[in-house]
Design an enzyme around this catalytic site. Sequence first.
Site, short mmCIF file in Angstrom:
data_model
loop_
_atom_site.label_atom_id
_atom_site.label_comp_id
_atom_site.label_asym_id
_atom_site.label_seq_id
_atom_site.Cartn_x
_atom_site.Cartn_y
_atom_site.Cartn_z
N HIS A 160 0.83 -1.23 0.00
CA HIS A 160 0.00 0.00 0.00
C HIS A 160 0.86 1.27 0.00
O HIS A 160 0.42 2.31 0.46
CB HIS A 160 -0.96 0.05 1.21
CG HIS A 160 -1.66 -1.24 1.49
ND1 HIS A 160 -2.91 -1.55 0.98
CD2 HIS A 160 -1.27 -2.34 2.19
CE1 HIS A 160 -3.27 -2.76 1.38
NE2 HIS A 160 -2.29 -3.26 2.11
N SER A 281 14.42 22.18 -15.58
CA SER A 281 13.24 23.02 -15.81
C SER A 281 13.71 24.35 -16.35
O SER A 281 14.74 24.88 -15.93
CB SER A 281 12.49 23.22 -14.50
OG SER A 281 11.70 24.38 -14.56
N LYS A 287 15.50 22.21 -10.35
CA LYS A 287 14.85 20.97 -10.75
C LYS A 287 15.74 20.03 -11.55
O LYS A 287 16.54 20.45 -12.37
CB LYS A 287 13.60 21.29 -11.60
CG LYS A 287 12.49 21.95 -10.84
CD LYS A 287 11.76 20.99 -9.92
CE LYS A 287 10.93 20.00 -10.68
NZ LYS A 287 9.56 20.36 -10.89
N GLU A 294 9.39 8.96 -16.56
CA GLU A 294 7.97 9.30 -16.76
C GLU A 294 7.49 8.83 -18.13
O GLU A 294 6.37 8.35 -18.27
CB GLU A 294 7.77 10.81 -16.62
CG GLU A 294 8.05 11.31 -15.21
CD GLU A 294 8.15 12.82 -15.17
OE1 GLU A 294 7.14 13.47 -14.89
OE2 GLU A 294 9.24 13.37 -15.45
#
Length: 462
Positions: A160, A281, A287, A294
């Site tokens: 979980h 970024s 970043k 992804e």
Amino acid sequence: MTDDANSMWGGRFAAGPDAIMEAINASIGFDQRLAAQDIEGSRAHAAMLAATGILSDSDAKAIREGLLTVLSEIESGSFQFSTALEDIHMNVEARLKDLIGEPAGRLHTGRSRNDQVATDFRLWVRGQCDAAISGIRALQKALVGQAEAGADWVMPGFTHLQTAQPVTWGHHMMAYVEMLGRDASRFEDARNRMNESPLGAAALAGTSFPIDREMTAKALGFDRPMANSLDAVADRDFALEFLSASAICAMHLSRFAEELVIWSSAQFRFVAMSDRFSTGSSIMPQKKNPDAAELVRAKIGRILGATVGLFTVMKGLPLTYSKDMQEDKEQVFDAADSLMLALAAMEGMVRDMSANPEALRSAASSGFSTATDLADWLVREAGLPFRDAHHVTGRLVAMAEDAGIDLPDLTLDQMKSAHDAITDDVFTVLGVDNSVASRTSYGGTAPEQVRAQIARWKEALT
Ligand code: ARG
């Protein structure tokens, strides 16, 4: 036949196709990817026609050599593809005619585009099964490398996405090695099943020419000819199996990619992705984004889309060939490209990433991850039924939580207040290292077990 009518099949036609007809009908825009397989199939067919006496040796030789010229033109980019010629089969044959003249028209003896395209596409998908298997093997090797480096690095195991029990980094990496092992075996199975030759099924019923289907099957590396000509031209289950295996593999990659996204966040810091597989970024200078992970996470979308797409095209089609089946290719091409790219990106990420053993350990040590070890100790050493041990341990967890400390930080007196059979010995099972070292059951997380699996896979992957 007018000048406008198709030179390959326009005998009964008085007019050429409408521009829209040509646009919807043509597949050359995408099936040119089958050029090498098409030419390989035609060369095998021509050699067989000569060996069986259907074609003269000199015609077969001219055809076979001419086809090599066509292939080199296609490979060098000088070939002029024509939409009016519809597809790769007719583009190749028309060019062959330019090159060698009359014998080109004899190549299609005892054959149809229906068995031709089924053969080409099978050969192409078979090649992609091989590519998928080698991509998977490379990724497995990278994972085994990570596992070997951290066979005993303790990290939290989750259920979980809540801390469950301590496991080792090596154990977690090897979980994916197992999943990918099944993925590879799915591609192997699919490859074995699809490795039969449709060539010689002709349009659908076979042919009256004395062809030798064993010979073309062998020349193309197939195990045998397909035994039913209707089946040979009508089915695309081999492509569906490839897509299904790809979708399952992409699902595994997606889960792992998701973990890398989570793990590389500032909140987790379990891994640092290399600069080579991250992006920055344009507005936030701090970043470092795990874009490759992804995108791997997302690839399942188009692969599963292709799978659903082809199932939908094929369902309800009466035997045998229908033009619907021309819609089988683009999505398979896209799915295969996506899978190979995802596998390669994952391999690069895994090879380059560095785990952070301190962050892994400190996360493993929080969240009362050794509560099960405490309960097991109560069963083993104090003879409690597991349900009672579970309850006692729950009280100790609540006590530690209230005090803002972890289980091993409770005093013996506090322990005894929950159950007086508890002794000093309990602390030997509470550390995360003790916890993982004790899980020696086959397939468990104990470093010795993990190392045994690493050794087995290293052997298998050589
Ligand atoms: N371009 C066609 C395809 O991809 C080749 C087969 C054409 N056969 C036919 N009977 N029109 O399916």
